[in-house]
Motif scaffolding. Structure first.
Motif, PDB file in Angstrom:
ATOM      1  N   LEU A  11       0.844  -1.194   0.000  1.00 42.95           N
ATOM      2  CA  LEU A  11       0.000   0.000   0.000  1.00 42.95           C
ATOM      3  C   LEU A  11       0.882   1.246   0.000  1.00 42.95           C
ATOM      4  CD1 LEU A  11      -3.064   0.212   0.074  1.00 42.95           C
ATOM      5  CD2 LEU A  11      -2.950   0.271   2.569  1.00 42.95           C
ATOM      6  N   HIS A  12       2.023   1.170   0.706  1.00 38.01           N
ATOM      7  CA  HIS A  12       2.922   2.330   0.752  1.00 38.01           C
ATOM      8  C   HIS A  12       4.273   2.066   0.103  1.00 38.01           C
ATOM      9  CE1 HIS A  12       0.151   4.588   3.146  1.00 38.01           C
ATOM     10  NE2 HIS A  12       0.021   3.565   3.973  1.00 38.01           N
ATOM     11  N   HIS A  26      -7.187   2.590  -0.162  1.00 41.30           N
ATOM     12  CA  HIS A  26      -6.826   3.966   0.146  1.00 41.30           C
ATOM     13  C   HIS A  26      -8.055   4.810   0.450  1.00 41.30           C
ATOM     14  CE1 HIS A  26      -2.555   3.721  -1.579  1.00 41.30           C
ATOM     15  NE2 HIS A  26      -2.459   4.094  -0.323  1.00 41.30           N
ATOM     16  N   LEU A  86      -9.373   3.905   3.865  1.00 41.86           N
ATOM     17  CA  LEU A  86      -8.541   4.370   4.982  1.00 41.86           C
ATOM     18  C   LEU A  86      -8.577   5.889   5.117  1.00 41.86           C
ATOM     19  CD1 LEU A  86      -5.492   1.952   4.844  1.00 41.86           C
ATOM     20  CD2 LEU A  86      -7.670   1.734   6.035  1.00 41.86           C
ATOM     21  N   THR A 137      -7.395   2.869   9.610  1.00 44.03           N
ATOM     22  CA  THR A 137      -5.995   3.125   9.273  1.00 44.03           C
ATOM     23  C   THR A 137      -5.083   2.582  10.367  1.00 44.03           C
ATOM     24  OG1 THR A 137      -6.578   5.138   8.072  1.00 44.03           O
ATOM     25  CG2 THR A 137      -4.286   4.921   8.780  1.00 44.03           C
TER      26      THR A 137
END
Lengths: 241, 241
Positions: A85-86, A111, A114, A121
């Motif tokens: 995701l990051h 995304h 969240l 999150t």
DNA sequence: CGAAGTTTTGACACGGATCAAGTGAGGTGG
DNA sequence: CCACCTCACTTGATCCGTGTCAAAACTTCG
């Protein structure tokens, strides 16, 4: 439901509200099956989805020189590539052991979920943090323990994590790994893994046949492995931020 | 400013806005000095602050049986206990090597900042993810590499990370660790570390005296260590979510 | 039934641990 | 300012856990 093990596991430590549970269940998922040895993601890939394991086992693997090292094992309810995701660029492989089913969720949907939910999150962030804690423990295992203890530790950790998601029955669980897999996970040769597994058998600590492992004396096995489940952070107080 | 190295490092991969930078600089911090060997946090402690390293070195350590294993090293600009924001109970120790300065930020202030800023939440989340990536790499190192390569890898990683925060001058950097520390980090005996360090010296790859290391041939050292900096995720595209 | 992969066994080699002692340098107190 | 103490580094000898090589037994599956 495909995500029920995931939600159950998150709920065990996070106190999800009914709304949050519904938000998770509302995520669009695409189920995909993988055969034994099939790759889910490879080093260098750029991930666009996260995959929750629905059934079967999955592992992370890194090729170093001529050897392959298994970095971690994942069981149903885990999201082995949540970090993408990051950090979408994979620095290792993700691979199925035995047949598995994975529920893929697009990054974009995660995304937006969240962004709209600070509590979720934190739930997912926390999940990646316990993943990191498992790696730390494995560093300690490889750096300090003997071959016998490493193998015992692998069984202990797996049993504990399977128990959380209800996949341990009478200290017995499905185990589709080969001794070569265990060698790759423990940083040992196959031959030596074989001898150590026999040692565990002859000490009456485990049984292992046909893809099924039974832990006969978990207490003694955990002592031998210097296993303490604290690092899995399951019993920390359930928290709401 | 105490947080400038932290902000510089975060900025190198995250594209912070001026406002976000100011929000970080506005965090209330309490500076504290630590002497060589002093503990910052111990296993079992419940953290209420996160500490950013301002100067010096810090490491995580886990005691396994009669041995101690160093899990990771931290340099100025790192927040070694950022994970306590969500997992406040420490499952290992945090300890200073040589004198160090740490800037402590209360969890409460960090939480309110992150609640108000989704981008900064992702920045910090991402930071804990690269921390995890370093542990994975170290699992691979301990599982596959020889003693000589492990030690080389430690030097390579440290040099690379120090370079990011501007603490590498001509491939030379401060190195207050003892050979016992290196043994604890690499899962080796002190005696063997000593011999391998001599081997690196005699191959003309490093110099090391009086707490200062000089890498004489970084390319060759990296080859020997099978070092590839991808896992540090520094060169991934700078991202804004 | 044959082929390929996995497990098992044996013999031997080697990397790194352990034990023991000696050297050197920094820090302290007289 | 020197004597001493302590801690880190160094060296040598020996031992042991695990790797490597090779081949056999067993399993699974087409």
């Amino acid at each position: 439901m495909s995500l029920e093990r995931l939600i159950g596991r998150l709920q065990a430590v996070n106190d999800l509200s009914p709304m949050e549970r519904d938000q998770l269940l509302g995520l669009p998922i695409k189920l995909k099956q993988f055969a034994d040895g099939e790759y889910i993601l490879r080093e260098g890939d750029t991930a666009t989805h996260c995959g929750a394991v629905v059934s079967g086992y999955v592992f992370r693997q890194k090729i170093v020189g001529s050897r392959s090292q298994i970095l971690a094992l994942y069981v149903p309810g885990d999201i082995p590539d949540l970090h993408t995701l990051h950090l979408p660029r994979m620095d290792h492989d993700l691979c199925s052991v035995g047949p598995s089913t994975v529920a893929f969720i697009p990054h974009s949907d995660l995304h937006s979920l969240l962004t709209s939910s600070a509590p979720l999150t934190h739930v997912f962030w926390r999940d990646t943090l316990t993943d990191g804690a498992v790696f730390r423990e494995w560093v300690a295992v490889l750096g300090t323990l003997s071959a016998l203890s490493r193998i015992a530790h692998l069984f202990c950790e797996l049993a504990f994590r399977l128990e959380v998601v209800g996949l341990l029955r009478n200290n017995s669980f499905e185990f589709p790994f080969t001794q070569q897999n265990m060698a790759d996970a423990c940083g040992l040769s196959v031959v030596h893994v074989n001898r150590m597994v026999q040692e565990l058998r002859s000490r009456g600590l485990i049984e292992w046949k046909k893809g099924e492992v039974l832990l006969l004396n978990r207490g003694e096995l955990e002592t031998l492995a210097e296993f303490n489940a604290d690092y899995l952070h399951i019993d920390d107080d359930t928290r709401r931020i």
